[in-house]
Motif scaffolding. Sequence first.
Motif, PDB file in Angstrom:
ATOM      1  N   ASN A 138      25.203  51.390  41.963  1.00 40.76           N
ATOM      2  CA  ASN A 138      25.844  50.754  43.114  1.00 40.76           C
ATOM      3  C   ASN A 138      27.304  51.177  43.222  1.00 40.76           C
ATOM      4  O   ASN A 138      28.012  51.255  42.220  1.00 40.76           O
ATOM      5  N   PRO A 139      27.770  51.438  44.440  1.00 42.33           N
ATOM      6  CA  PRO A 139      29.185  51.803  44.620  1.00 42.33           C
ATOM      7  C   PRO A 139      30.105  50.645  44.250  1.00 42.33           C
ATOM      8  O   PRO A 139      29.847  49.489  44.612  1.00 42.33           O
ATOM      9  N   LYS A 140      31.154  50.967  43.506  1.00 38.72           N
ATOM     10  CA  LYS A 140      32.217  49.998  43.200  1.00 38.72           C
ATOM     11  C   LYS A 140      33.531  50.687  43.548  1.00 38.72           C
ATOM     12  O   LYS A 140      33.980  51.577  42.824  1.00 38.72           O
ATOM     13  N   VAL A 141      34.120  50.253  44.650  1.00 38.10           N
ATOM     14  CA  VAL A 141      35.184  51.015  45.293  1.00 38.10           C
ATOM     15  C   VAL A 141      36.560  50.417  45.049  1.00 38.10           C
ATOM     16  O   VAL A 141      36.773  49.208  45.237  1.00 38.10           O
ATOM     17  N   ILE A 142      37.475  51.279  44.625  1.00 46.28           N
ATOM     18  CA  ILE A 142      38.908  50.939  44.644  1.00 46.28           C
ATOM     19  C   ILE A 142      39.462  51.486  45.954  1.00 46.28           C
ATOM     20  O   ILE A 142      39.366  52.692  46.215  1.00 46.28           O
ATOM     21  N   LEU A 143      39.989  50.619  46.784  1.00 45.08           N
ATOM     22  CA  LEU A 143      40.586  51.023  48.054  1.00 45.08           C
ATOM     23  C   LEU A 143      42.099  50.979  47.919  1.00 45.08           C
ATOM     24  O   LEU A 143      42.676  49.915  47.690  1.00 45.08           O
TER      25      LEU A 143
END
Length: 406
Positions: free
Chosen positions: A2-7
Amino acid sequence: MNPKVILAQRGARHRYTVAKIFNDHGLLHQLITDSHSHSKLGNVSKFKILRKFCPRLNKLQGRNLFAQGINKEKTVCVDSWAVIEKLFDLFFNKKYGLKLKWREVAWYWMIRKKVNFLDSNILYTMYTENYHLLLEAKKHNVKIVLDCIIDPMSTRIVKEEKQKFNIKLSGDENDIDCIEKRCKEIFDLADIILCPSRVVADGVLKIDKNYESRICICPYGSSLEITNGKRDPVERRIFWAGGEWLRKGLHYLAEAGQLLNVGDKKYEIRVAGIDDVGIINDKRFQGVTFLGKLNRQEMEHEMSKADAFVFPTISEGMAGVVIEALGMGCPVITTHAAGVDCIENGKSGIIIENLNAESIAYEIKKLCADRALIQKMSDESIVLAENFSFSSWSERLVNVMENLTL
């Protein structure tokens, strides 16, 4: 996986909608940003007397991050960035290359201990920002998605336009080679170069044609709700909205208005977003009605009363105001540079020749004379705008993140 995004996002680009999309779909691992309406500096900006002495505080009131439902525990705010950025503006005013370099060094040192790469697998960043953070992400085997929010050739295009009209160049326009070098350094690190339109993708390829395999065209949506408001257009009333008159082609629209008003039938050109007295009094805008800065309701009213929204921009990424006009059923006359690729010329909008006032005048006159076409184009605009709804944008963006982590 699953994507785990730092924005990593400075400012309130897209009104924090990218952060909202990731948050709503459970993808947001961390948001790294600067001051907003609920940060310490944002709370100070609520006092009118302080905003009076420091006008830069006014913009913080519009950065309502938590209204988007973003989890506060996942948000890192660097309030002191506002002070640092001001210092760079003061000391590197005429040395844009140095400013670009050392500003990013300063930003990285302010956030480096706050970024949590543990359990994350994607870093989402915007345009030429976060170079040193990208290098750190590579060390942690984190994928990089670069949101190329504007045509990389934009500064070069604006410079050429200013030179044509003998307008003083700004710092970045005097150091284009430095900007394009930084673009290449950052593009080289990206796994995906996210482009909102074909015109942006073409600009990326002008930096290096080898980026083709990493380009993903993913149109933005409207960060505001698409509305199908009732229209009661005033015949031959034309509307334009924007904050940068030259890049967004207001001077060409004004010239077109002068060409149109030579005859018996008069056309009204109404402009929102410009309140600079020097611009308002400039002779090239003679005959233009300046409305100042409008709120959401006032913008909707102007769109409903206009025969057409005319936006002869010379460079964009993807013009959000064009999407908003489509969503309100206001027929659009714009250029290919607006970055709204799916407008079907003559059906859901009109695509005009760039940098050509005569072409603008011709299309305005032709459209305003055909009331049935205005209504038909209005109906087609609303249908087209569904492609840019929040849900459509969310689906496109989430698909890109999921495909990257397969």
